[in-house]
Write a protein that holds these residues in place. Structure first.
Motif, PDB file in Angstrom:
ATOM      1  N   PHE A  56       2.224  31.282  -4.861  1.00 31.94           N
ATOM      2  CA  PHE A  56       1.505  30.842  -3.671  1.00 31.94           C
ATOM      3  C   PHE A  56       2.343  29.832  -2.899  1.00 31.94           C
ATOM      4  CE2 PHE A  56      -0.091  28.554  -7.462  1.00 31.94           C
ATOM      5  CZ  PHE A  56       0.326  27.265  -7.181  1.00 31.94           C
ATOM      6  N   ARG A  57       1.959  29.623  -1.651  1.00 28.51           N
ATOM      7  CA  ARG A  57       2.543  28.550  -0.847  1.00 28.51           C
ATOM      8  C   ARG A  57       1.514  27.447  -0.719  1.00 28.51           C
ATOM      9  NH1 ARG A  57       5.682  28.324   4.977  1.00 28.51           N
ATOM     10  NH2 ARG A  57       5.176  26.153   5.421  1.00 28.51           N
ATOM     11  N   VAL A  58       1.916  26.212  -1.032  1.00 29.60           N
ATOM     12  CA  VAL A  58       1.023  25.064  -0.865  1.00 29.60           C
ATOM     13  C   VAL A  58       1.015  24.697   0.614  1.00 29.60           C
ATOM     14  CG1 VAL A  58       0.541  22.679  -1.509  1.00 29.60           C
ATOM     15  CG2 VAL A  58       1.528  24.253  -3.197  1.00 29.60           C
ATOM     16  N   MET A  59      -0.193  24.665   1.202  1.00 35.02           N
ATOM     17  CA  MET A  59      -0.341  24.349   2.623  1.00 35.02           C
ATOM     18  C   MET A  59      -0.653  22.876   2.854  1.00 35.02           C
ATOM     19  SD  MET A  59       0.307  27.325   3.772  1.00 35.02           S
ATOM     20  CE  MET A  59       0.024  26.964   5.496  1.00 35.02           C
ATOM     21  N   LEU A  79       7.991  28.914  -2.710  1.00 35.66           N
ATOM     22  CA  LEU A  79       6.709  29.246  -3.313  1.00 35.66           C
ATOM     23  C   LEU A  79       6.602  28.561  -4.661  1.00 35.66           C
ATOM     24  CD1 LEU A  79       6.497  33.058  -2.478  1.00 35.66           C
ATOM     25  CD2 LEU A  79       5.577  31.133  -1.184  1.00 35.66           C
ATOM     26  N   GLN A  80       5.409  28.527  -5.232  1.00 30.82           N
ATOM     27  CA  GLN A  80       5.167  27.915  -6.536  1.00 30.82           C
ATOM     28  C   GLN A  80       4.187  28.777  -7.311  1.00 30.82           C
ATOM     29  OE1 GLN A  80       4.955  23.735  -4.141  1.00 30.82           O
ATOM     30  NE2 GLN A  80       4.006  23.663  -6.170  1.00 30.82           N
ATOM     31  N   ASP A  81       4.195  28.628  -8.656  1.00 32.95           N
ATOM     32  CA  ASP A  81       3.130  29.234  -9.456  1.00 32.95           C
ATOM     33  C   ASP A  81       2.262  28.162 -10.105  1.00 32.95           C
ATOM     34  OD1 ASP A  81       4.251  28.564 -12.134  1.00 32.95           O
ATOM     35  OD2 ASP A  81       5.758  30.073 -11.681  1.00 32.95           O
ATOM     36  N   THR A  82       2.644  26.886  -9.917  1.00 30.37           N
ATOM     37  CA  THR A  82       1.915  25.764 -10.494  1.00 30.37           C
ATOM     38  C   THR A  82       1.877  24.645  -9.463  1.00 30.37           C
ATOM     39  OG1 THR A  82       2.830  26.340 -12.659  1.00 30.37           O
ATOM     40  CG2 THR A  82       1.788  24.187 -12.472  1.00 30.37           C
ATOM     41  N   VAL A  83       0.728  23.993  -9.329  1.00 35.14           N
ATOM     42  CA  VAL A  83       0.657  22.810  -8.472  1.00 35.14           C
ATOM     43  C   VAL A  83      -0.255  21.793  -9.136  1.00 35.14           C
ATOM     44  CG1 VAL A  83      -1.287  23.643  -7.036  1.00 35.14           C
ATOM     45  CG2 VAL A  83       0.303  21.942  -6.119  1.00 35.14           C
ATOM     46  N   ASN A  84       0.120  20.533  -9.031  1.00 35.89           N
ATOM     47  CA  ASN A  84      -0.671  19.462  -9.632  1.00 35.89           C
ATOM     48  C   ASN A  84      -1.832  19.106  -8.712  1.00 35.89           C
ATOM     49  OD1 ASN A  84      -1.010  17.683 -11.821  1.00 35.89           O
ATOM     50  ND2 ASN A  84      -0.277  15.984 -10.580  1.00 35.89           N
ATOM     51  N   HIS A 144       5.525  33.699 -18.246  1.00 36.31           N
ATOM     52  CA  HIS A 144       4.978  32.765 -17.266  1.00 36.31           C
ATOM     53  C   HIS A 144       5.789  32.769 -15.974  1.00 36.31           C
ATOM     54  CE1 HIS A 144       3.091  28.724 -16.240  1.00 36.31           C
ATOM     55  NE2 HIS A 144       4.064  28.849 -15.348  1.00 36.31           N
ATOM     56  N   GLY A 145       5.094  33.018 -14.849  1.00 36.18           N
ATOM     57  CA  GLY A 145       5.680  32.936 -13.528  1.00 36.18           C
ATOM     58  C   GLY A 145       6.297  34.220 -13.025  1.00 36.18           C
ATOM     59  N   GLN A 186      12.035  25.740  -7.321  1.00 36.50           N
ATOM     60  CA  GLN A 186      10.817  25.194  -7.909  1.00 36.50           C
ATOM     61  C   GLN A 186      10.005  26.362  -8.434  1.00 36.50           C
ATOM     62  OE1 GLN A 186       8.541  22.568  -5.380  1.00 36.50           O
ATOM     63  NE2 GLN A 186       7.006  22.169  -6.950  1.00 36.50           N
ATOM     64  N   ASP A 187       9.650  26.313  -9.708  1.00 34.96           N
ATOM     65  CA  ASP A 187       8.937  27.425 -10.348  1.00 34.96           C
ATOM     66  C   ASP A 187       9.676  28.751 -10.123  1.00 34.96           C
ATOM     67  OD1 ASP A 187       7.032  25.686 -11.258  1.00 34.96           O
ATOM     68  OD2 ASP A 187       5.519  26.196  -9.767  1.00 34.96           O
TER      69      ASP A 187
END
Length: 424
Positions: free
Chosen positions: A362-365, A377-382, A64-65, A215-216
């Motif tokens: 991904f980058r959360v915008m 960057l993250q691989d998970t976002v709520n 994962h990730g 983070q992640d």
């Protein structure tokens, strides 16, 4: 740990009795353990895994990730390893792989939730974070804080009819309320990882703050701190923690509600932090950390835009992406290598979902239309209930077929997963 650039591992998947919460319970194990070995290597290393399966109906392995090929005998979640079969995985990681905490688990659809809930998850650590720390913090004590839970049915861990909000036993590294030792003023590195099948955590250590450095498994450009951290299913944080005054403090998960159609998780003590011994003058914590990524996704040209809508039926028995349940023979999103795409991930349900993508982070915008100050960057976002997240993904290095899904594995198994194909 890897040696000379290679880590060779043999993982036997079998149903075994394990010691948990003071009793013997039947579990699904890796190498006979509810909390299996941590796999540790460096960027550029190769991981060779021989997986022997002795459970029904089949299983497989997902790292994962990790940024690695989703094809062939690498991180291919479409493989089925049937009972009695042995399968050899080879993962060749790039030298650009970011250091931090990852995890491994079963991804055999539609049995991922039952297999992970029964014990099939473990930790991966990619070394190298120390180079970003000040010299006086490069040899600090590390603690893995792997968060996994189990529900009990008779003499076994429950695997069927999992109720996400049902009574459960939350463990740290497979232990109920273990002790974490720290000296007053000492700085430690804690690797916080939610490797449960379905549930959320909202971690707090009263009187102390979590200073986030990844983070992640993506090192941050600027260290940020918080009194509590919400860790949705599948997510991880590496944090610096400093010991408080001599005494005992409960590391706890606070009450958390995922929405009218979701679940309400109660407050619970996870571990006891014991601060004792000679006090240490607290080190000055870094404010900046890793360099900025080579590609600034906030300014990159956008090659394509997609909208992904997460929804579910009123009974909570079927879950959809863009109105369809998962079909491994259908390609839902086709993306081109070496391009950047912007995805709007919309949640049309009355509960939160944990959005996860394989292969590339991904980058959360933005979240619900408000700009998001992403420091990594993250691989998970709520995904908020009745809300949306806008993310940008840079597809690099690897082509092949993989997936995006809700990491609440009950939801994934009930259809909330889609096929992503990365093409040249």
């Amino acid at each position: 740990m890897s040696r000379d650039g290679v880590l060779r591992v043999r993982i036997v998947v079998e149903r075994r009795q394990v010691e948990l919460a003071g009793r013997r319970l039947w579990a699904l194990t890796y190498n006979g353990l509810y909390m299996p070995p941590t796999l540790r290597f460096r960027p550029g290393d190769r991981l060779d895994v021989t997986m022997v399966n002795r459970v029904h109906p089949y299983t497989n392995l997902h790292v994962h990730g990790l940024h690695v090929s989703p094809a062939g005998n690498s991180d291919n979640v479409f493989i089925h390893i049937h009972p009695g079969e042995t399968y050899h995985y080879v993962y060749q990681f790039p030298r650009t792989l970011t250091p931090g905490t990852y995890w491994y688990h079963s991804h055999g659809h539609p049995h991922a939730a039952s297999q992970v809930a029964a014990g099939m998850s473990g930790i991966i650590i990619v070394d190298g974070l120390q180079r970003y720390l000040p010299p006086d913090l490069r040899h600090i004590t590390e603690h893995v804080v792997a968060l996994k839970d189990f529900q009990v049915q008779g003499d076994s861990i429950r695997t069927e009819d999992l109720h996400i909000g049902g009574a459960t036993n939350r463990t740290v590294n497979g232990q109920l309320n273990p002790t974490i030792q720290i000296r007053p003023g000492e700085t430690q590195l804690w690797r916080l990882a939610n490797i449960s099948a379905n549930i959320y955590y909202r971690l707090r250590l009263p009187g102390q703050r979590f200073h986030v450095i990844t983070q992640d498994a993506s090192p941050v450009t600027r260290v940020w701190s918080a009194d509590s951290l919400v860790i949705p299913a599948g997510a991880r944080y590496d944090v610096l923690v400093q010991g408080g005054p001599a005494g005992r403090t409960a590391l706890e998960t606070l009450a958390y509600d995922t929405g009218p159609a979701g679940n309400s998780f109660p407050r619970q003590t996870l571990a006891t932090v014991v601060s004792s011994g000679p006090a240490i003058r607290p080190a000055a914590l870094p404010t900046t950390f890793a360099p900025r990524p080579a590609v600034d996704l906030s300014r990159a040209p956008i090659a394509a835009r997609h909208t992904l809508v997460f929804s579910e039926n009123s009974a909570g028995t079927q879950f959809y992406i863009n109105g369809r349940t998962f079909d491994e023979n259908r390609v839902d999103v086709r993306s081109r290598l070496n391009t950047v795409e912007e995805w709007t991930v919309r949640n049309d349900s009355d509960e939160q979902h944990s959005f996860h993508v394989h292969t590339n982070r991904f980058r959360v915008m933005s979240i619900n239309g408000k700009p998001y100050n992403a420091l990594s960057l993250q691989d998970t976002v709520n995904l908020p209930a009745r809300g949306e997240a806008v993310v940008r993904i840079h597809f690099t290095d690897f082509t092949g077929k993989t997936v995006l899904h809700c990491h609440i594995l009950n939801h994934e198994d009930m259809g909330m997963m889609a096929v992503l194909q990365i093409v040249k």
